[in-house]
Structure formats: structure tokens, C-alpha cells
Design an enzyme around this catalytic site. Structure first.
Site: not given
Ligand code: 5BU
Length: 498
Positions: A324, A326, A329
Site C-alpha cells: 500500500d 500510494k 510522483d
Molecule cells: P485499519 O486498521 O482497519 O484502519 O487498517 C486499514 C488499512 O488500510 C491501513 O493499512 C491503512 O493504511 C489502509 N488505508 C485506509 O485505511 N484508508 C485508505 O483510504 C487507504 C488505505 Br488508501
């Protein structure tokens, strides 16, 4: 935005609007005396919409779209009193971001004695929002008041044109009427859904003196293809087996096959900070998930050995590796990062990419690596909507532009990170983070909602769950729980997986 399929989108928007109106009891059948004295077998009561906040928003959004598409130039939005005021307010404030004006039916006998309230100067050009147009008479009254104040009003946007001569009468006075719905679209919809019979259709057409010859049936469900920005959407998921055979995106073929085989649409986000912790949980989670998501740059002892072990687990246990990162650039920098210190392209199956950098930095660069057999990377997920509170991805047009980039590059872009389903292309998968069955927020921007909302209501395909599992003292139980609930929500309307 060329490939947004504006026509389909607008058709679908209308159809969804009508469906929600039908559910809100807007269309009443019986014997009704109209203002004109005519007896009508149908009464269209748009005021019922006020009782349904989603419908109020949907209508306001649809009217705003109509304004944008018309290309009308204007400085302010004027609501015709009274029934159209709620829509004008939401459209002006929420969607069009222009000043709202209202016109009084009678001037106040005290204070400023103004007939028009709001911010304006003589010579300003206003658009008018109305709910129903019958003969156009009340609009012409308003236009007269505006003209007397030196204001220009040449475009009216209404929810329903009853087709009783209003459009022509307005045109004769130099005013163009744009309508979201007309009697033809309403009757076609009602007839197609079976809400009115053949006989009723003929009765209505005769009573209202409409110039239609025969009822038309359309496949409503087929037409509801792209409801990307609607708060609540109809179930528009194509069966998974069909999606698997139709998609030309190699990664999605694999993902859909893994999902069906493992009966799982659960992606686990393992946000631990040591390789050992990540690998340990990955091994435990393997049987329950279709993907494991990591943040490699949060792993303090990240190494090639870690990625070697992770890819071995993924190959043995059949899950997708999702980094992940993201990316956001220039294309050149994206490439350097993908091949750089962490060699992401060599071990990740899919990565996240921000659309903010524009098409050229995304498609070509990622395609180059995805098509190169020396790299494991096989797809990109574009971030259409972030789950965080106040995210700027909610700015007008951002999600649509992101969707547009993805729809044009479906060989490399395999789907989205989003909160609600954003594209009508069934080969693009909707992955959604922000899912937790036991908490709503982490006080650091994250917003969580339940599985049913994410899968059933918002029509996502895959849930991404982190702390719902990783913070639990019983991760296996939680993995089973999330997997079961998410799969049930996805599979309940899909015969191909039952
Ligand atoms: P959580 O612990 O359920 O909040 O984890 C969610 C994961 O998804 C976490 O690794 C975030 O970096 C990732 N994420 C997110 O929560 N929301 C977003 O919009 C994006 C990624 Br893009």
C-alpha cells in the site's frame, strides 16, 4: 471527461432517482383533480421526497449535474418558492458552490422591503431551480420580478416537466427549460417496472392529453450500470464467475479465481513493524484471506529475506501481496521507487497509486513493469476515495477523474480503493478500507463502518481490515468472522458462488 459514459451515467442516475421516488410513494394512483380541473389517474407528489434525506440529496445532485452539462453561465442560483427551495439550497451550497438567492412571493412591509434576497448586482445572470413545471406561469412571474431588478434569467432547471405546454411558453419568453424528468420518462419507468399496467398507461396518457401512442418497456436493471457517486446504489454487481471470464486484466482474473476458490473477499492489512510479526500473522491468516496488505516502509527490519518468505507464503497459500505505497510522483520517480531499495515491483502483486499525478505518470510507467515478466507486479489500484475524515478526494470531480483514468487503462489498473462502488465497469474491482465491526474511529482520522454497509449498501467487492483483526487477542476468530460476514454479503445475490 470522455469515457465517463455520461449518457449511461445520466440514464442510470435518472432510473435510480425514479426507483427511489417510487419507494418514497411519490407516484400515487387513483382519481385526482388537478389545478386545471382535469381528473387524473396519477398524482406525482414530489413533496414526499422531503421525507427522505437521500432522495433530497440525489435530486439536488442530479439537478446540479443538469446545470453543469447545460453549460449555462450564471453567478447565482435562485429557487422558485416554495417547493424548490430545499433543492436549490443543497444544489447551490453543496454541489454548484454558488450563492443562493430567493424571491419572495410578496415584498415585506417592513425592513428592506426587498423582493429578492441574497447577494446580487444588477446585470447578474441567475439560473432558476423549480420542482414541477406545468404551464410555466409561475416561472414567468419570477422572471418578471428579476428583470425588474436588472437581473438576467434565461435557464430554468426543474425536476419534472409535466409536458403541459410549459416548455414552449417559456421558450417564447426567451427562457430555456431543462428538466430532469418528463412525463414520458416517468411513464416509461412506471410501465417497465410494472407499477402501471397497460390499461393504466393508456388511461393516464388520455387524461393528461399526452401525445404518446404506445407504452415502451425498457430493461431498467440493464440500464442501471453506473451509479458511481450516488449515496445509495442498487445492486449492480455482475456475478463473480462472469467477471472472471470477461476481464482482460490478468491480475483480476487471478484475484477473482482466488476469491471464488477460497470463498473470501477479505484482505488483511497487517500493519505490524517487524518482519517476524508480519510473517507469523500472514501464515495464520493465509487460509482465510484473498490478499494480504502491508506497508513495507513501516517494517523496521525490512529485508529481501522478508519478501522471499512472504512470496513463498503467498504462492503456497494462494493470496495476493498488496503493498500500500500510494505512489504519487512523476512517472520517472515512481519507476525509481518501484525498482529501488525495497524492489517493490519484484515482490508485490499490486500497489496503490494516487490519481493526483495524472494519467501519464501512472499508466505508461506501471504498464512497463507489469508487462515485464521479470517483475511480479501485475496491477495497480487507484485511490478514488480515502477513508479518512475530511479527505480531499471528496472534492468535486476528483473521484470521477480518477475513475476516468482507470476506465481508460483497464489492462493495468485493476480497480480502486474507495468507499462506495465508483465505476460501472464490472472488471474493475472495488477494494474498501475503513471496515471494523467493533469500532467507529481511531481518533487519528480513520473512519470505520460495518461489513454490510461496505459490501451490501455501498457495493464494494473486497474489504480491507486491519486492526479489527490485528489488535484482537484472538485473530483467528476475527479472521473467520470478517471472512464469513463479508462473503455472505457478497455472495447472497450471486448464484455463481453458492
Ligand atoms: P485499519 O486498521 O482497519 O484502519 O487498517 C486499514 C488499512 O488500510 C491501513 O493499512 C491503512 O493504511 C489502509 N488505508 C485506509 O485505511 N484508508 C485508505 O483510504 C487507504 C488505505 Br488508501
Amino acid at each position: 471527461m470522455s469515457t465517463l459514459c455520461e449518457k449511461t451515467r445520466n440514464g442510470a442516475l435518472k432510473r435510480n432517482l425514479l426507483r427511489q421516488m417510487l419507494e418514497a410513494n411519490v407516484f400515487k394512483f387513483g382519481e385526482f383533480q388537478l389545478k386545471s380541473g382535469q381528473i387524473s389517474p396519477i398524482y406525482i407528489d414530489l413533496r414526499e421526497c422531503f421525507g427522505h434525506p437521500n432522495l433530497l440529496m440525489l435530486i439536488s445532485e442530479a439537478l446540479s449535474k443538469l446545470v453543469t452539462i447545460s453549460g449555462a453561465e450564471y453567478t447565482g442560483v435562485l429557487g422558485v418558492p416554495y417547493a424548490a427551495l430545499p433543492y436549490a439550497s443543497v444544489a447551490a451550497g453543496q454541489f454548484l458552490k454558488k450563492p443562493l438567492l430567493i424571491v419572495r412571493k410578496e415584498a415585506k412591509s417592513y425592513g428592506t422591503k426587498k423582493l429578492i434576497e441574497g447577494l446580487y448586482e444588477p446585470g447578474d445572470r441567475l439560473i432558476l431551480i423549480e420542482d414541477v413545471v406545468t404551464t410555466g406561469g409561475s416561472i414567468l412571474d419570477v422572471v418578471k420580478v428579476l428583470t425588474a431588478e436588472g437581473l438576467v434569467a434565461s435557464d430554468v432547471f426543474c425536476i419534472l416537466d409535466r409536458e403541459q405546454g410549459g416548455k414552449q411558453k417559456l421558450l417564447d419568453a426567451g427562457v430555456t427549460l431543462h428538466s430532469l424528468l418528463d412525463m414520458n420518462s416517468v411513464l416509461t419507468f412506471l410501465y417497465s417496472t410494472g407499477a402501471v399496467s397497460d390499461e393504466q398507461w393508456h388511461g393516464i396518457v388520455k387524461a393528461l392529453n399526452l401525445n404518446y401512442t404506445a407504452p415502451v418497456k425498457v430493461d431498467i436493471d440493464k440500464e442501471i450500470e453506473d451509479l458511481s457517486r450516488l449515496p445509495f446504489v442498487e445492486n449492480q454487481r455482475t456475478p463473480l464467475s462472469e467477471r472472471e471470464s470477461l476481464t482482460e486484466n490478468a491480475l483480476n482474473k487471478k484475484i477473482l479465481s482466488v476469491m471464488r476458490k477460497k470463498k473470501s473477499n477479505l484482505c488483511l492489512a497487517i500493519d505490524y513493524t517487524t518482519s517476524e510479526e508480519v510473517l507469523q500473522l500472514a501464515e495464520i491468516a493465509g487460509p482465510f484471506v484473498m490478499a494480504i496488505k502491508v506497508h513495507a516502509d513501516a517494517i523496521t527490519d525490512f529485508s529481501e529475506e522478508f519478501t522471499r518468505k512472504l512470496t513463498t507464503l503467498a504462492n503456497d497459500m494462494d493470496f495476493i501481496i498488496f503493498e500500500d505505497r500510494k505512489f504519487g510522483d512523476t512517472g520517472n520517480t515512481n519507476l525509481l521507487q518501484l525498482k529501488g531499495a525495497q524492489k517493490i515491483a519484484s515482490w508485490a502483486d499490486v500497489v496503490t497509486v494516487h490519481a493526483v499525478q495524472g494519467t501519464d505518470s501512472i499508466a505508461g510507467v506501471f504498464r512497463q513493469l507489469i508487462n515485464d515478466p521479470n517483475y511480479r507486479l501485475s496491477g495497480v489500484l487507484l485511490i478514488a476515495q480515502l477513508s479518512t475524515k475530511g479527505s480531499l478526494t471528496a472534492l468535486d470531480g476528483y473521484t470521477e477523474s480518477t475513475v476516468s483514468i482507470a476506465e481508460e487503462n483497464r489492462d493495468v489498473i485493476s480497480g480502486f480503493i474507495a468507499q462506495t462502488r465508483v465505476s460501472g465497469f464490472s472488471d474493475l474491482l472495488n477494494w474498501t478500507p475503513g471496515v471494523n465491526l467493533d469500532a467507529k474511529t481511531d481518533s487519528a482520522g480513520q473512519q470505520w463502518r460495518g461489513v454490510d454497509e461496505a459490501i451490501d449498501v455501498q457495493q464494494n467487492d473486497i474489504i480491507i481490515v486491519g486492526r479489527g483483526v490485528t489488535s484482537s487477542s484472538e485473530p483467528v476468530q476475527q479472521l473467520k468472522r470478517y471472512r464469513r460476514i463479508a462473503w455472505e454479503a457478497l455472495a447472497k445475490d450471486d448464484e455463481s458462488v453458492n
